[in-house]
Design a protein around this motif. Sequence first.
Motif, PDB file in Angstrom:
ATOM      1  N   LEU A   7      33.182  17.230 -24.841  1.00  0.00           N
ATOM      2  CA  LEU A   7      34.040  16.230 -24.209  1.00  0.00           C
ATOM      3  C   LEU A   7      33.230  15.224 -23.393  1.00  0.00           C
ATOM      4  O   LEU A   7      33.548  14.032 -23.383  1.00  0.00           O
ATOM      5  N   MET A   8      32.178  15.688 -22.740  1.00  0.00           N
ATOM      6  CA  MET A   8      31.349  14.778 -21.961  1.00  0.00           C
ATOM      7  C   MET A   8      30.547  13.833 -22.863  1.00  0.00           C
ATOM      8  O   MET A   8      30.262  12.711 -22.489  1.00  0.00           O
ATOM      9  N   GLY A   9      30.215  14.296 -24.053  1.00  0.00           N
ATOM     10  CA  GLY A   9      29.549  13.415 -25.009  1.00  0.00           C
ATOM     11  C   GLY A   9      30.453  12.268 -25.426  1.00  0.00           C
ATOM     12  O   GLY A   9      30.012  11.123 -25.552  1.00  0.00           O
ATOM     13  N   ILE A  10      31.713  12.578 -25.612  1.00  0.00           N
ATOM     14  CA  ILE A  10      32.680  11.527 -25.943  1.00  0.00           C
ATOM     15  C   ILE A  10      32.804  10.547 -24.782  1.00  0.00           C
ATOM     16  O   ILE A  10      32.838   9.327 -24.983  1.00  0.00           O
ATOM     17  N   LEU A  11      32.854  11.079 -23.553  1.00  0.00           N
ATOM     18  CA  LEU A  11      32.931  10.203 -22.384  1.00  0.00           C
ATOM     19  C   LEU A  11      31.668   9.359 -22.225  1.00  0.00           C
ATOM     20  O   LEU A  11      31.735   8.201 -21.823  1.00  0.00           O
ATOM     21  N   ILE A  23      29.061  11.054 -12.086  1.00  0.00           N
ATOM     22  CA  ILE A  23      30.274  11.841 -11.853  1.00  0.00           C
ATOM     23  C   ILE A  23      29.980  13.333 -12.002  1.00  0.00           C
ATOM     24  O   ILE A  23      30.468  14.160 -11.222  1.00  0.00           O
ATOM     25  N   GLY A  24      29.164  13.693 -12.989  1.00  0.00           N
ATOM     26  CA  GLY A  24      28.806  15.097 -13.183  1.00  0.00           C
ATOM     27  C   GLY A  24      28.052  15.677 -12.001  1.00  0.00           C
ATOM     28  O   GLY A  24      28.292  16.812 -11.591  1.00  0.00           O
ATOM     29  N   THR A  25      27.159  14.893 -11.435  1.00  0.00           N
ATOM     30  CA  THR A  25      26.414  15.350 -10.266  1.00  0.00           C
ATOM     31  C   THR A  25      27.346  15.533  -9.072  1.00  0.00           C
ATOM     32  O   THR A  25      27.208  16.495  -8.312  1.00  0.00           O
ATOM     33  N   GLY A  52      30.521  24.681 -13.755  1.00  0.00           N
ATOM     34  CA  GLY A  52      30.214  24.592 -15.180  1.00  0.00           C
ATOM     35  C   GLY A  52      30.559  23.234 -15.767  1.00  0.00           C
ATOM     36  O   GLY A  52      29.808  22.686 -16.581  1.00  0.00           O
ATOM     37  N   ILE A  53      31.679  22.670 -15.354  1.00  0.00           N
ATOM     38  CA  ILE A  53      32.053  21.336 -15.837  1.00  0.00           C
ATOM     39  C   ILE A  53      31.054  20.303 -15.340  1.00  0.00           C
ATOM     40  O   ILE A  53      30.610  19.438 -16.093  1.00  0.00           O
ATOM     41  N   GLY A  54      30.690  20.388 -14.073  1.00  0.00           N
ATOM     42  CA  GLY A  54      29.704  19.453 -13.537  1.00  0.00           C
ATOM     43  C   GLY A  54      28.353  19.603 -14.211  1.00  0.00           C
ATOM     44  O   GLY A  54      27.684  18.614 -14.531  1.00  0.00           O
ATOM     45  N   PHE A  55      27.937  20.846 -14.470  1.00  0.00           N
ATOM     46  CA  PHE A  55      26.644  21.077 -15.114  1.00  0.00           C
ATOM     47  C   PHE A  55      26.644  20.600 -16.555  1.00  0.00           C
ATOM     48  O   PHE A  55      25.638  20.067 -17.035  1.00  0.00           O
ATOM     49  N   SER A  56      27.763  20.742 -17.250  1.00  0.00           N
ATOM     50  CA  SER A  56      27.807  20.292 -18.637  1.00  0.00           C
ATOM     51  C   SER A  56      27.688  18.777 -18.724  1.00  0.00           C
ATOM     52  O   SER A  56      27.208  18.248 -19.723  1.00  0.00           O
ATOM     53  N   ARG A  57      28.085  18.074 -17.694  1.00  0.00           N
ATOM     54  CA  ARG A  57      27.915  16.621 -17.670  1.00  0.00           C
ATOM     55  C   ARG A  57      26.472  16.236 -17.374  1.00  0.00           C
ATOM     56  O   ARG A  57      26.011  15.203 -17.808  1.00  0.00           O
ATOM     57  N   ARG A  58      25.778  17.049 -16.589  1.00  0.00           N
ATOM     58  CA  ARG A  58      24.448  16.676 -16.131  1.00  0.00           C
ATOM     59  C   ARG A  58      23.332  17.120 -17.051  1.00  0.00           C
ATOM     60  O   ARG A  58      22.250  16.580 -16.981  1.00  0.00           O
ATOM     61  N   MET A  59      23.520  18.150 -17.863  1.00  0.00           N
ATOM     62  CA  MET A  59      22.372  18.794 -18.487  1.00  0.00           C
ATOM     63  C   MET A  59      21.712  17.970 -19.580  1.00  0.00           C
ATOM     64  O   MET A  59      20.541  18.098 -19.808  1.00  0.00           O
ATOM     65  N   TRP A  60      22.418  17.109 -20.257  1.00  0.00           N
ATOM     66  CA  TRP A  60      21.796  16.365 -21.352  1.00  0.00           C
ATOM     67  C   TRP A  60      21.766  14.867 -21.099  1.00  0.00           C
ATOM     68  O   TRP A  60      21.140  14.126 -21.829  1.00  0.00           O
ATOM     69  N   CYS A  61      22.392  14.384 -20.048  1.00  0.00           N
ATOM     70  CA  CYS A  61      22.415  12.942 -19.782  1.00  0.00           C
ATOM     71  C   CYS A  61      21.035  12.341 -19.486  1.00  0.00           C
ATOM     72  O   CYS A  61      20.793  11.204 -19.874  1.00  0.00           O
ATOM     73  N   PRO A  62      20.110  13.034 -18.802  1.00  0.00           N
ATOM     74  CA  PRO A  62      18.787  12.420 -18.600  1.00  0.00           C
ATOM     75  C   PRO A  62      18.092  12.074 -19.911  1.00  0.00           C
ATOM     76  O   PRO A  62      17.384  11.069 -19.989  1.00  0.00           O
TER      77      PRO A  62
END
Length: 70
Positions: A7-11, A23-25, A52-62
Motif C-alpha cells: 500500500l505504501m508503494g502505491i502511495l 509521514i512514515g517517520t 509496523g505501519i510506520g516502519f513499512s513506509r520508511r524501510m524502502w523509501c531511501p
Amino acid sequence: MGIAAVLMGILADRFGPRKVLTIGTAIFGLGYLLFSQVNSIWQLYLVYTIIGIGFSRRMWCPCLLSSDGS
C-alpha cells in the motif's frame, strides 16, 4: 508489514517517496511515544501495529529517494 508495504508503494507512486518517508517517520515516532504509555496487552498490540505501519513506509523509501531524479 508486507501488506502495508504494498500500500505504501502505491502511495509513493501517487504522492512521491519524500512525502511518504516523512509521514512514515512521523508515524514510526508516534508509535514509540505511545509505546511508553502501554498498560495492557491490547495496547501493546495496537502500538506494535502502528510501529509496523510506520516502519513499512520508511524501510524502502531511501532507495527510491536515491534513485529519484528530482
